[in-house]
Design an enzyme around this catalytic site. Structure first.
Site, short mmCIF file in Angstrom:
data_model
loop_
_atom_site.label_atom_id
_atom_site.label_comp_id
_atom_site.label_asym_id
_atom_site.label_seq_id
_atom_site.Cartn_x
_atom_site.Cartn_y
_atom_site.Cartn_z
N ASP B 111 0.86 -1.19 0.00
CA ASP B 111 0.00 0.00 0.00
C ASP B 111 0.89 1.24 0.00
O ASP B 111 1.84 1.33 0.78
CB ASP B 111 -0.89 -0.03 1.26
CG ASP B 111 -1.97 1.01 1.21
OD1 ASP B 111 -3.03 0.71 0.63
OD2 ASP B 111 -1.74 2.13 1.73
N ASP B 128 -2.82 9.91 -10.11
CA ASP B 128 -2.89 8.85 -11.13
C ASP B 128 -1.51 8.53 -11.69
O ASP B 128 -1.16 7.37 -11.91
CB ASP B 128 -3.83 9.26 -12.28
CG ASP B 128 -5.30 9.13 -11.88
OD1 ASP B 128 -5.57 8.61 -10.77
OD2 ASP B 128 -6.17 9.55 -12.68
N GLU B 154 -4.99 2.32 -3.78
CA GLU B 154 -3.52 2.45 -3.86
C GLU B 154 -2.86 1.19 -3.29
O GLU B 154 -1.73 1.23 -2.82
CB GLU B 154 -3.04 3.72 -3.14
CG GLU B 154 -3.21 3.74 -1.63
CD GLU B 154 -4.53 4.38 -1.18
OE1 GLU B 154 -5.51 4.34 -1.95
OE2 GLU B 154 -4.56 4.89 -0.05
#
Lengths: 127, 240
Positions: B111, B128, B154
């Site tokens: 993560d 992004d 994410e």
């Protein structure tokens, strides 16, 4: 007198008009009805009635604007083209006009393949 | 083809017999048979044509199905496999391991740390970009046989096929180290990004892959709690 057929198109079946005044059979849209044979039966019968009408020698036009045909629809189209071609060989004035979206290569190819074996006059219009 | 030849020879024989007949009846008969032969040939030609067209349509449908299948398991932003694809791959890998067809696998959940702050500070376009470049870095750090998927916003999953725990630890450590030392490129300049990971090895007593994923997730949570920018093994006492 041959009847006037009007069928409203759906997502899977074409808009149809069989006009006994002009003798134009017009098909437009996409053709993959659930039961293709039942769908095309009255249309083929209309064409047969027009071609068999005593004393009527007016020109007959098949006007196609179909963007997709499933296998059953291709068979029905072939049968109608054969019937028109037979009438043409017997001296009746008939013609086929197929209007294709120029971006739809698949339908242009299909129209060419369907019409390559008939002797009647036809036009494939792509613009 | 054999049927076609047989039919043709019978038609030719019939025409030859008709040629020997005389009279009006024979002419009528000849005309009728000619018509039927013409009709038969036309139907036969149409049947062949329909078969060809139908085969072509079927091939196109199969190709479209393949494309749809690929799209349904791909994350459009990063081009990585999505969660649905990862579930399928995990299921296959677990079955293979249970059947003894593979040596098992290691699983990591990664993560990105403080990703919300990247979005809030620099905007979603930069967010992004970070996701895309992070994905590319992950792909570059793992082996060709490893499967990398976008597991959530994410969060990423790495399925390391047939990897020993030592191999998996080395791969994961290498990635974290590279991430720390080389910032992620974005339109607004390089951004230093860190990540937290949980790693575990598939156990034969894992009930399906859910429990393997659960253990990796638990280790990831512990890595976050321990201060982020690190990876933890599921069996690490810090995870308790």
């Amino acid at each position: 007198m041959v009847e006037h057929i009007k069928i409203m198109g759906t997502r899977s079946s074409p808009t149809v008009e069989c006009n006994p005044e002009t003798l134009v059979l017009h098909l437009a849209g996409e053709s993959y009805p659930e039961n293709t044979f039942d769908f095309y039966k009255p249309i083929a019968a209309w064409l047969e009635a027009v071609l068999e009408q005593d004393g009527d020698d007016r020109p007959v036009t098949l006007n196609v604007e179909l963007a997709y045909l499933n296998t059953g629809s291709i068979k029905s189209m072939m049968d109608m083209l054969d019937r028109l071609d037979e009438a043409h060989e017997d001296g009746r004035v008939v013609k086929v006009i197929w209007l294709c979206d120029p971006d739809n290569e698949r339908i242009i190819e299909l129209a060419e393949e369907l019409l390559e074996d008939v002797s009647l006059p036809y036009q494939i219009i792509t613009d | 083809m054999a049927d076609q030849n047989r039919t043709d020879s019978r038609i030719n024989a019939l025409i030859a017999r008709l040629d020997g007949l005389d009279g009006a009846d024979a002419d009528d008969l000849r005309a009728e048979i000619d018509w039927l032969i013409g009709r038969y040939r036309r139907l036969d030609r149409n049947l062949n044509k329909i078969s060809r067209m139908s085969d072509r349509l079927q091939a196109e449908i199969m190709q479209l199905n393949d494309k749809l299948r690929a799209a349904s398991i791909t994350d459009p932003l990063t081009g990585l496999m999505n969660r649905r694809g990862a579930h399928d791959a995990l299921q296959m890998e677990t079955k293979a391991a249970q059947a003894g067809d593979s040596k098992g696998f290691c699983l990591a959940l990664i993560d990105i740390d403080f990703f919300k702050a990247v979005n809030d500070t620099h905007g979603h376009d930069v967010g992004d970009e970070v996701l895309v470049n992070f994905s590319a870095r992950l792909l570059g750090s793992m082996r060709e046989t490893d499967l990398i998927a976008r597991w959530g916003g994410e969060e990423f999953l790495i399925l390391m096929r047939e990897a020993s725990l030592a191999d998996a630890m080395a791969l994961l450590e290498g990635f974290h180290e590279a991430l720390r030392s080389r910032p992620v490129k974005t339109a607004i300049g390089p951004l230093t990004v860190t990540a937290s990971s949980g790693l575990c090895q598939y156990h034969s007593n894992d009930h399906g892959y859910d429990s393997t994923v659960y253990r990796a997730d638990h280790a990831l949570y512990a890595a976050k709690e321990a201060g982020r920018d690190q990876w933890l093994l599921a069996d690490d006492p810090k995870c308790d």
